[in-house]
Design a protein around this motif. Sequence first.
Motif, PDB file in Angstrom:
ATOM      1  N   THR A   4       0.824  -1.186  -0.026  1.00 30.26           N
ATOM      2  CA  THR A   4      -0.127  -0.041  -0.010  1.00 30.26           C
ATOM      3  C   THR A   4       0.808   1.345  -0.046  1.00 30.26           C
ATOM      4  OG1 THR A   4      -0.205   0.073   2.418  1.00 30.26           O
ATOM      5  CG2 THR A   4      -1.841  -1.097   1.289  1.00 30.26           C
ATOM      6  N   THR A   5       0.202   2.395  -0.506  1.00 28.24           N
ATOM      7  CA  THR A   5       0.798   3.557  -0.418  1.00 28.24           C
ATOM      8  C   THR A   5       0.101   4.418   0.034  1.00 28.24           C
ATOM      9  OG1 THR A   5       1.980   3.172  -2.711  1.00 28.24           O
ATOM     10  CG2 THR A   5       2.013   5.430  -2.082  1.00 28.24           C
ATOM     11  N   GLN A   6       0.452   5.441   1.258  1.00 25.33           N
ATOM     12  CA  GLN A   6      -0.165   6.049   2.000  1.00 25.33           C
ATOM     13  C   GLN A   6       0.562   7.712   1.946  1.00 25.33           C
ATOM     14  OE1 GLN A   6      -0.971   3.248   5.538  1.00 25.33           O
ATOM     15  NE2 GLN A   6      -2.167   4.870   5.615  1.00 25.33           N
ATOM     16  N   CYS A  22      -5.645   5.604   0.645  1.00 18.74           N
ATOM     17  CA  CYS A  22      -4.677   4.599   0.507  1.00 18.74           C
ATOM     18  C   CYS A  22      -4.604   3.981  -0.675  1.00 18.74           C
ATOM     19  CB  CYS A  22      -4.960   3.454   1.532  1.00 18.74           C
ATOM     20  SG  CYS A  22      -3.815   2.228   1.405  1.00 18.74           S
ATOM     21  N   ASN A  23      -3.582   3.908  -1.679  1.00 20.91           N
ATOM     22  CA  ASN A  23      -3.503   3.232  -2.875  1.00 20.91           C
ATOM     23  C   ASN A  23      -2.824   1.732  -2.642  1.00 20.91           C
ATOM     24  OD1 ASN A  23      -1.635   2.550  -5.223  1.00 20.91           O
ATOM     25  ND2 ASN A  23      -3.000   4.250  -5.919  1.00 20.91           N
ATOM     26  N   HIS A  24      -3.940   0.947  -3.463  1.00 16.39           N
ATOM     27  CA  HIS A  24      -3.279  -0.577  -3.522  1.00 16.39           C
ATOM     28  C   HIS A  24      -3.606  -1.004  -4.654  1.00 16.39           C
ATOM     29  CE1 HIS A  24      -7.648  -0.762  -1.995  1.00 16.39           C
ATOM     30  NE2 HIS A  24      -7.126   0.006  -0.928  1.00 16.39           N
ATOM     31  N   GLY A 102       2.959  -0.932   6.630  1.00 12.09           N
ATOM     32  CA  GLY A 102       4.024  -0.063   6.081  1.00 12.09           C
ATOM     33  C   GLY A 102       4.301   1.109   6.883  1.00 12.09           C
TER      34      GLY A 102
END
Lengths: 111, 115
Positions: A4-6, A22-24, A102
Amino acid sequence: DAKTTQPPSMDCAEGRAANLPCNHSTISGNEYVYWYRQIHSQGPQYIIHGLKNNETNEMASLIITEDRKSSTLILPHATLRDTAVYYCIVRAYQAGTALIFGKGTTLSVSS
Amino acid sequence: GAGVSQSPRYKVAKRGQDVALRCDPISGHVSLFWYQQALGQGPEFLTYFQNEAQLDKSGLPSDRFFAERPEGSVSTLKIQRTQQEDSAVYLCASTDRNIPGNTIYFGEGSWLTVV
């Protein structure tokens, strides 16, 4: 590695809604999205999780896009006590898999 | 108990000393996890138990780290010959069935400082 990217940090005014993205983008069809938060000096606290549908509980709402590549955690009326690090986690379907954290988003709620 | 309980809450160890950290999971929870959290970082997975069986220990950083859960309830994480880089919060978590969709509950952690 976390999938994930936050954003590293966000600010929110007390009483306002906090929307944490949140990007997944690499999520698989049977992987769940979990949200936890960690207030300073405490253990991670479960907030909510979902698979495909939007979810709501007494703490928050989880909005998952139709393609499941991103989601948003919504705290409808943020308070000072919501200041914490928020972790978005994608959890694999296989039994026995752990939560992989993360860096999370540090949410600062101010009056 | 009502939640995951960990002890000691705080531990200061001299470098080279052995330490043991205890975790009491929620009653009836068969799955138990240990995590290590360094200052300013997210928790990192160490090991996983299903009842008394240690099914995954891929996250243990060295052979100085050892975990056990002999009766499938209480677990102990042991660190031998502690080093300064072992200073961290050690978190224990449990769940009743480790399948996706279940909630994993965390304890408050054991704060280890190696001096």
